[in-house]
Design a protein around this motif. Sequence first.
Motif, mmCIF file in Angstrom:
data_model
loop_
_atom_site.group_PDB
_atom_site.id
_atom_site.type_symbol
_atom_site.label_atom_id
_atom_site.label_comp_id
_atom_site.label_asym_id
_atom_site.label_seq_id
_atom_site.Cartn_x
_atom_site.Cartn_y
_atom_site.Cartn_z
ATOM 1 N N ALA A 169 -94.852 -20.487 -26.519
ATOM 2 C CA ALA A 169 -93.900 -21.599 -26.521
ATOM 3 C C ALA A 169 -92.816 -21.314 -25.492
ATOM 4 N N SER A 170 -92.108 -22.349 -25.052
ATOM 5 C CA SER A 170 -91.067 -22.199 -24.042
ATOM 6 C C SER A 170 -89.767 -22.839 -24.501
ATOM 7 N N CYS A 171 -88.657 -22.220 -24.110
ATOM 8 C CA CYS A 171 -87.355 -22.681 -24.549
ATOM 9 C C CYS A 171 -86.334 -22.430 -23.443
ATOM 10 N N VAL A 172 -85.619 -23.480 -22.997
ATOM 11 C CA VAL A 172 -84.594 -23.344 -21.960
ATOM 12 C C VAL A 172 -83.234 -23.195 -22.635
ATOM 13 N N LEU A 173 -82.476 -22.178 -22.246
ATOM 14 C CA LEU A 173 -81.195 -21.918 -22.882
ATOM 15 C C LEU A 173 -80.036 -22.460 -22.050
ATOM 16 N N GLU A 174 -78.935 -22.751 -22.724
ATOM 17 C CA GLU A 174 -77.743 -23.278 -22.085
ATOM 18 C C GLU A 174 -76.565 -22.352 -22.342
ATOM 19 N N ALA A 175 -75.477 -22.591 -21.609
ATOM 20 C CA ALA A 175 -74.307 -21.724 -21.718
ATOM 21 C C ALA A 175 -73.620 -21.847 -23.069
ATOM 22 N N LYS A 176 -73.622 -23.033 -23.641
ATOM 23 C CA LYS A 176 -72.961 -23.198 -24.929
ATOM 24 C C LYS A 176 -73.897 -22.796 -26.054
ATOM 25 N N GLY A 177 -73.298 -22.414 -27.167
ATOM 26 C CA GLY A 177 -74.130 -22.112 -28.328
ATOM 27 C C GLY A 177 -74.040 -20.679 -28.796
ATOM 28 N N SER A 178 -74.479 -20.463 -30.035
ATOM 29 C CA SER A 178 -74.457 -19.161 -30.691
ATOM 30 C C SER A 178 -75.880 -18.782 -31.070
ATOM 31 N N TRP A 179 -76.003 -17.716 -31.863
ATOM 32 C CA TRP A 179 -77.329 -17.321 -32.322
ATOM 33 C C TRP A 179 -77.954 -18.422 -33.158
ATOM 34 N N LYS A 180 -77.110 -19.216 -33.858
ATOM 35 C CA LYS A 180 -77.643 -20.306 -34.684
ATOM 36 C C LYS A 180 -78.215 -21.412 -33.785
ATOM 37 N N LYS A 233 -69.121 -14.839 -23.671
ATOM 38 C CA LYS A 233 -69.001 -14.574 -25.110
ATOM 39 C C LYS A 233 -68.466 -13.169 -25.362
ATOM 40 N N SER A 234 -67.943 -12.963 -26.549
ATOM 41 C CA SER A 234 -67.448 -11.644 -26.935
ATOM 42 C C SER A 234 -68.616 -10.682 -27.095
ATOM 43 N N ASP A 235 -68.318 -9.397 -27.134
ATOM 44 C CA ASP A 235 -69.369 -8.396 -27.322
ATOM 45 C C ASP A 235 -70.122 -8.648 -28.628
ATOM 46 N N ALA A 236 -69.378 -9.016 -29.665
ATOM 47 C CA ALA A 236 -70.010 -9.251 -30.965
ATOM 48 C C ALA A 236 -70.976 -10.426 -30.904
ATOM 49 N N GLU A 237 -70.582 -11.489 -30.195
ATOM 50 C CA GLU A 237 -71.456 -12.658 -30.075
ATOM 51 C C GLU A 237 -72.692 -12.344 -29.252
ATOM 52 N N VAL A 238 -72.529 -11.598 -28.169
ATOM 53 C CA VAL A 238 -73.666 -11.201 -27.341
ATOM 54 C C VAL A 238 -74.634 -10.355 -28.146
ATOM 55 N N LEU A 239 -74.102 -9.411 -28.910
ATOM 56 C CA LEU A 239 -74.960 -8.539 -29.719
ATOM 57 C C LEU A 239 -75.706 -9.326 -30.784
ATOM 58 N N SER A 240 -75.097 -10.407 -31.302
ATOM 59 C CA SER A 240 -75.786 -11.239 -32.288
ATOM 60 C C SER A 240 -76.999 -11.921 -31.665
ATOM 61 N N VAL A 241 -76.852 -12.398 -30.419
ATOM 62 C CA VAL A 241 -77.973 -13.030 -29.722
ATOM 63 C C VAL A 241 -79.064 -12.006 -29.437
ATOM 64 N N LEU A 242 -78.662 -10.838 -28.938
ATOM 65 C CA LEU A 242 -79.635 -9.788 -28.642
ATOM 66 C C LEU A 242 -80.338 -9.324 -29.907
ATOM 67 N N ASP A 243 -79.597 -9.272 -31.003
ATOM 68 C CA ASP A 243 -80.195 -8.879 -32.282
ATOM 69 C C ASP A 243 -81.224 -9.907 -32.733
ATOM 70 N N ALA A 244 -80.966 -11.186 -32.438
ATOM 71 C CA ALA A 244 -81.928 -12.227 -32.786
ATOM 72 C C ALA A 244 -83.231 -12.029 -32.013
ATOM 73 N N GLY A 295 -78.288 -6.495 -17.457
ATOM 74 C CA GLY A 295 -77.128 -5.804 -18.012
ATOM 75 C C GLY A 295 -76.882 -6.175 -19.461
ATOM 76 N N TYR A 296 -77.084 -7.443 -19.797
ATOM 77 C CA TYR A 296 -76.923 -7.862 -21.190
ATOM 78 C C TYR A 296 -77.940 -7.158 -22.092
ATOM 79 N N VAL A 297 -79.195 -7.145 -21.654
ATOM 80 C CA VAL A 297 -80.263 -6.553 -22.476
ATOM 81 C C VAL A 297 -79.994 -5.071 -22.740
ATOM 82 N N GLN A 298 -79.426 -4.379 -21.783
ATOM 83 C CA GLN A 298 -79.153 -2.954 -21.946
ATOM 84 C C GLN A 298 -78.136 -2.666 -23.038
ATOM 85 N N ARG A 299 -77.386 -3.665 -23.457
ATOM 86 C CA ARG A 299 -76.389 -3.458 -24.516
ATOM 87 C C ARG A 299 -77.038 -3.221 -25.874
#
Length: 329
Positions: free
Chosen positions: A93-104, A157-168, A192-196
Amino acid sequence: MTNPFIIPSLANLNADLAQRHFPLARGEKLQQTFAQLFSRHLGRLHSGKAFEARSLLLTGLSGSGKTAEISDMLNRFNETAVLLPDGKDARFASCVLEAKGSWKDLGRKTLHALGYPITNKARKTQFEIWDLVIKQAKLQGVIGIYYDEAQHIMRGKSDAEVLSVLDAFKTLMKSHDWPLMLILSGVPELGGYVQREPQLDRLMTRIEFQEIDLSSAPGHPAQDYETLNEIVGSYAISAGLDVDASLPTGDFLHRLATAGAFRWGLVIDMVVDAVALAVARREGVVEWSDFVAAWCEKTGMNQLATPFTHDSYERMFRRDKPFRAAIGT
């Protein structure tokens, strides 16, 4: 009655060109890497044992053609209908992401990509959303998800928000019930984001799309000159055009690469635009002037100040600023 807003020849041409994909060597490397990851994944599914999915991280400058290469590969993969152990056809499946939004929001977009309706008002926890993604993917035989422009959802996004996305992302790959392969594509900052997230980082196989390379050793011309020439010829032939003798030259091809900021995707777009203009002229040949006109239509610049006409084009047009002239040149 004819419609004044439709040029039939151009509409038909673009419908045809949209179906074409020029086979660059990097596409073969991408497919080979994907085949290795998928073969491992399929073998682990047949084993019936729990495992963590391996995934692909593809980075490159904007306009390098990442989306086109991955989409072409995944379309072909989905058409092969590889059988999974449960008898379903494997698909991505394919999904295009945008700048706005959270893990939800990421979860909602992923569910929509799977064809599952979920509203913004749905009150579900992070665990519930991603558990639903896993269940839907397994029911449909979806073995992986391609997230295009993945850096967008993490910018600003904050570090916490980035980590939530990466955790997802990590949650999808490490599911005990149905681990999912991922393809994350984006500009170099994505790496660089993924390395976090160390656990996510170690499960990634990396590919970087390089710029066009026209440097060469004495007596050994750069291979990319030949590829550029093949691109021009291929799209011209597909439109039923001849190629003017001035185009298969080192001077023109270097100017073409410069016009596309040495990025394959931008170069191909420029060739397609020039070919479309040549078709509209109805003279049966694509010429240097078609590339000048395509550039001017796109940028609004004077015909004397283009990569195809200016004597100092190499200094005037920089790789880091596509379609912009350097000030003071």
